[in-house]
Design a protein around this motif. Structure first.
Motif, PDB file in Angstrom:
ATOM      1  N   PRO A  18       0.830  -1.207   0.000  1.00  0.00           N
ATOM      2  CA  PRO A  18       0.000   0.000   0.000  1.00  0.00           C
ATOM      3  C   PRO A  18       0.863   1.255   0.000  1.00  0.00           C
ATOM      4  CG  PRO A  18      -0.772  -1.579   1.646  1.00  0.00           C
ATOM      5  CD  PRO A  18       0.563  -2.065   1.180  1.00  0.00           C
ATOM      6  N   ALA A  19       0.436   2.271  -0.734  1.00  0.00           N
ATOM      7  CA  ALA A  19       1.161   3.542  -0.791  1.00  0.00           C
ATOM      8  C   ALA A  19       0.197   4.645  -1.188  1.00  0.00           C
ATOM      9  CB  ALA A  19       2.319   3.466  -1.785  1.00  0.00           C
ATOM     10  N   LYS A  61       2.333   0.650  11.932  1.00  0.00           N
ATOM     11  CA  LYS A  61       0.880   0.783  11.978  1.00  0.00           C
ATOM     12  C   LYS A  61       0.260  -0.581  11.695  1.00  0.00           C
ATOM     13  CE  LYS A  61      -0.516   4.775  11.005  1.00  0.00           C
ATOM     14  NZ  LYS A  61      -0.866   6.071  10.379  1.00  0.00           N
ATOM     15  N   ARG A  62      -0.856  -0.842  12.390  1.00  0.00           N
ATOM     16  CA  ARG A  62      -1.535  -2.123  12.240  1.00  0.00           C
ATOM     17  C   ARG A  62      -2.982  -1.913  11.800  1.00  0.00           C
ATOM     18  NH1 ARG A  62      -1.191  -5.558  17.471  1.00  0.00           N
ATOM     19  NH2 ARG A  62      -1.979  -3.612  18.426  1.00  0.00           N
ATOM     20  N   SER A 115       0.387  -5.979   9.643  1.00  0.00           N
ATOM     21  CA  SER A 115       1.312  -5.117  10.377  1.00  0.00           C
ATOM     22  C   SER A 115       2.338  -4.526   9.410  1.00  0.00           C
ATOM     23  CB  SER A 115       2.035  -5.920  11.469  1.00  0.00           C
ATOM     24  OG  SER A 115       1.099  -6.466  12.382  1.00  0.00           O
ATOM     25  N   PHE A 116       2.535  -3.203   9.494  1.00  0.00           N
ATOM     26  CA  PHE A 116       3.394  -2.512   8.537  1.00  0.00           C
ATOM     27  C   PHE A 116       4.406  -1.603   9.227  1.00  0.00           C
ATOM     28  CE2 PHE A 116      -0.650  -3.137   6.284  1.00  0.00           C
ATOM     29  CZ  PHE A 116      -0.222  -3.701   5.095  1.00  0.00           C
ATOM     30  N   THR A 117       5.483  -1.370   8.500  1.00  0.00           N
ATOM     31  CA  THR A 117       6.351  -0.225   8.753  1.00  0.00           C
ATOM     32  C   THR A 117       6.012   0.810   7.692  1.00  0.00           C
ATOM     33  OG1 THR A 117       8.170  -1.546   9.653  1.00  0.00           O
ATOM     34  CG2 THR A 117       8.721   0.632   8.782  1.00  0.00           C
ATOM     35  N   ARG A 149       4.169  14.180   0.781  1.00  0.00           N
ATOM     36  CA  ARG A 149       5.036  13.011   0.895  1.00  0.00           C
ATOM     37  C   ARG A 149       4.331  11.773   0.362  1.00  0.00           C
ATOM     38  NH1 ARG A 149       2.503  14.266   5.545  1.00  0.00           N
ATOM     39  NH2 ARG A 149       1.668  12.637   6.894  1.00  0.00           N
ATOM     40  N   MET A 150       5.128  10.818  -0.101  1.00  0.00           N
ATOM     41  CA  MET A 150       4.615   9.510  -0.438  1.00  0.00           C
ATOM     42  C   MET A 150       4.832   8.603   0.770  1.00  0.00           C
ATOM     43  SD  MET A 150       5.741   6.775  -3.405  1.00  0.00           S
ATOM     44  CE  MET A 150       5.368   7.909  -4.732  1.00  0.00           C
ATOM     45  N   VAL A 151       3.774   7.998   1.250  1.00  0.00           N
ATOM     46  CA  VAL A 151       3.849   7.103   2.400  1.00  0.00           C
ATOM     47  C   VAL A 151       3.693   5.673   1.896  1.00  0.00           C
ATOM     48  CG1 VAL A 151       2.925   6.525   4.670  1.00  0.00           C
ATOM     49  CG2 VAL A 151       2.815   8.886   3.840  1.00  0.00           C
ATOM     50  N   THR A 152       4.697   4.864   2.132  1.00  0.00           N
ATOM     51  CA  THR A 152       4.659   3.469   1.708  1.00  0.00           C
ATOM     52  C   THR A 152       4.562   2.563   2.924  1.00  0.00           C
ATOM     53  OG1 THR A 152       7.080   3.304   1.723  1.00  0.00           O
ATOM     54  CG2 THR A 152       6.037   3.954  -0.347  1.00  0.00           C
ATOM     55  N   TYR A 153       3.799   1.486   2.780  1.00  0.00           N
ATOM     56  CA  TYR A 153       3.601   0.518   3.859  1.00  0.00           C
ATOM     57  C   TYR A 153       4.245  -0.806   3.463  1.00  0.00           C
ATOM     58  CZ  TYR A 153       0.123   3.718   5.822  1.00  0.00           C
ATOM     59  OH  TYR A 153      -0.511   4.815   6.362  1.00  0.00           O
ATOM     60  N   THR A 154       5.309  -1.163   4.158  1.00  0.00           N
ATOM     61  CA  THR A 154       5.990  -2.430   3.880  1.00  0.00           C
ATOM     62  C   THR A 154       5.692  -3.410   5.004  1.00  0.00           C
ATOM     63  OG1 THR A 154       7.989  -1.521   4.917  1.00  0.00           O
ATOM     64  CG2 THR A 154       7.831  -1.405   2.520  1.00  0.00           C
ATOM     65  N   PRO A 155       5.552  -4.703   4.684  1.00  0.00           N
ATOM     66  CA  PRO A 155       5.163  -5.702   5.693  1.00  0.00           C
ATOM     67  C   PRO A 155       6.160  -5.761   6.848  1.00  0.00           C
ATOM     68  CG  PRO A 155       4.968  -6.599   3.490  1.00  0.00           C
ATOM     69  CD  PRO A 155       5.684  -5.287   3.343  1.00  0.00           C
ATOM     70  N   LEU A 156       5.628  -5.852   8.047  1.00  0.00           N
ATOM     71  CA  LEU A 156       6.458  -5.958   9.239  1.00  0.00           C
ATOM     72  C   LEU A 156       6.799  -7.402   9.543  1.00  0.00           C
ATOM     73  CD1 LEU A 156       7.710  -4.082  11.385  1.00  0.00           C
ATOM     74  CD2 LEU A 156       5.633  -4.406  12.759  1.00  0.00           C
ATOM     75  N   ASP A 157       6.054  -8.326   8.943  1.00  0.00           N
ATOM     76  CA  ASP A 157       6.308  -9.754   9.190  1.00  0.00           C
ATOM     77  C   ASP A 157       5.916 -10.563   7.950  1.00  0.00           C
ATOM     78  OD1 ASP A 157       3.425 -10.076   9.317  1.00  0.00           O
ATOM     79  OD2 ASP A 157       3.523  -9.393  11.389  1.00  0.00           O
ATOM     80  N   GLU A 158       6.312 -11.822   7.942  1.00  0.00           N
ATOM     81  CA  GLU A 158       6.049 -12.681   6.791  1.00  0.00           C
ATOM     82  C   GLU A 158       4.564 -12.950   6.602  1.00  0.00           C
ATOM     83  OE1 GLU A 158       8.349 -16.232   7.029  1.00  0.00           O
ATOM     84  OE2 GLU A 158      10.283 -15.192   6.936  1.00  0.00           O
ATOM     85  N   GLU A 159       3.827 -13.008   7.694  1.00  0.00           N
ATOM     86  CA  GLU A 159       2.387 -13.253   7.597  1.00  0.00           C
ATOM     87  C   GLU A 159       1.695 -12.133   6.830  1.00  0.00           C
ATOM     88  OE1 GLU A 159      -1.479 -14.099  10.514  1.00  0.00           O
ATOM     89  OE2 GLU A 159       0.507 -13.714  11.365  1.00  0.00           O
TER      90      GLU A 159
END
Length: 281
Positions: free
Chosen positions: A123-124, A229-230, A240-242, A255-265
């Motif tokens: 997500p972004a 953020k969750r 769950s994301f960073t 700004r562009m806000v990108t959400y990268t996975p915090l875990d493999e799930e």
């Protein structure tokens, strides 16, 4: 033509007086002759520069209930050498429509939209310092819902966080996230206190949400940054994301806000969501 409330007229009178008093006669081509009891231009000089009657301008600066046309406000704005923000503030207080206002472009460049689309299924979104969502990719709708179905004034993360919305309902730590957003919004607003769009959003939030009002009264401020953020999706569970802010200009505003996975799930769930959205069984 339009009339305004007593409060707005009082604000307008003080604003005009302050703008008039900051301008030296020589700045507008007038001779600085005679002793002046107050700094800046005289009322009759502003009236002369604006090509309006002295009595009319005096009544305007006294906060009297008179009708004001956009053309006259335009002339006053030019005479007082107002910048874009000050001009918008003048028309907002006077309740008039700016005849030469430039439309605000809420679009992003094709290059920025391409970047958003390329980071999918992460997500972004592109967000400004007022938390308006200016652009987003497909994956962002998994978190925020169908933003296209909303009018632009409601595509605002502050508004969505404090009202009944998909975005607010899916934030797991909504109270903590909302408090952080209010602190950042207050810090950003220091540079935009006279801008009608900021003031209108603040008024709407304070009116619509007692929770926002309570947080606003804390006077907490915070700089924008990155974090975690969750989200809890109804059918897909916890994600769950960073989140990372990538600034699109020299100042920390849009700004562009990108959400990268915090875990493999979370990464696996994004893959499944992308497959379903893409029509893959």
């Amino acid at each position: 033509m339009t009339t305004t409330t007593a409060t707005a007229r009082t604000e307008l009178a003080a604003f005009l007086r302050s703008r008039r008093e900051r301008i030296a006669p020589e700045q507008v081509g007038l001779p600085a002759v005679g002793r002046r009891r107050t700094p800046g231009l005289r009322r009759e000089e502003v009236a002369q520069l604006s090509a309006v009657g002295v009595t009319w301008y005096t009544w305007l600066e006294q906060g009297r209930d008179i009708q004001v046309s956009g053309q006259v406000l335009d002339a006053v704005a030019r005479a007082l050498m107002l910048d874009r923000s000050e001009r918008a503030h003048l028309f907002a207080l006077a309740g008039g429509e700016d005849p030469v206002a430039q439309p605000v472009c809420h679009m992003v460049t094709p290059a920025v939209q391409l970047l958003l689309d390329r980071v999918d299924p992460y997500p972004a979104a592109v967000v400004n310092s007022r938390y308006d969502v200016l652009a987003y990719n497909r994956a962002y709708t998994w978190l925020a819902g169908d933003l296209e179905a909303l009018p632009f004034e409601e595509r605002n993360l502050m508004w969505l966080a404090f009202t009944d919305s998909v975005f607010g309902s899916r934030l797991v730590d909504r109270r903590t996230d909302a408090r952080s957003m209010v602190a950042r919004f207050r810090a950003a607003m220091a540079d935009h206190t006279a801008e009608p769009a900021w003031k209108a959003l603040l008024h709407r939030l304070r009116t619509a949400s007692p929770e926002f009002e309570e947080l606003w009264q804390r006077h907490e401020v915070s700089a924008p940054g990155n974090g975690e953020k969750r989200f809890l999706l109804p059918e897909d569970g916890l994600l769950s994301f960073t989140y990372t802010s990538l600034w699109l200009g020299p100042r920390p505003s849009t700004r562009m806000v990108t959400y990268t996975p915090l875990d493999e799930e979370t990464a696996a769930k994004l893959g499944r969501l992308a497959g379903v959205a893409g029509g893959v069984g």
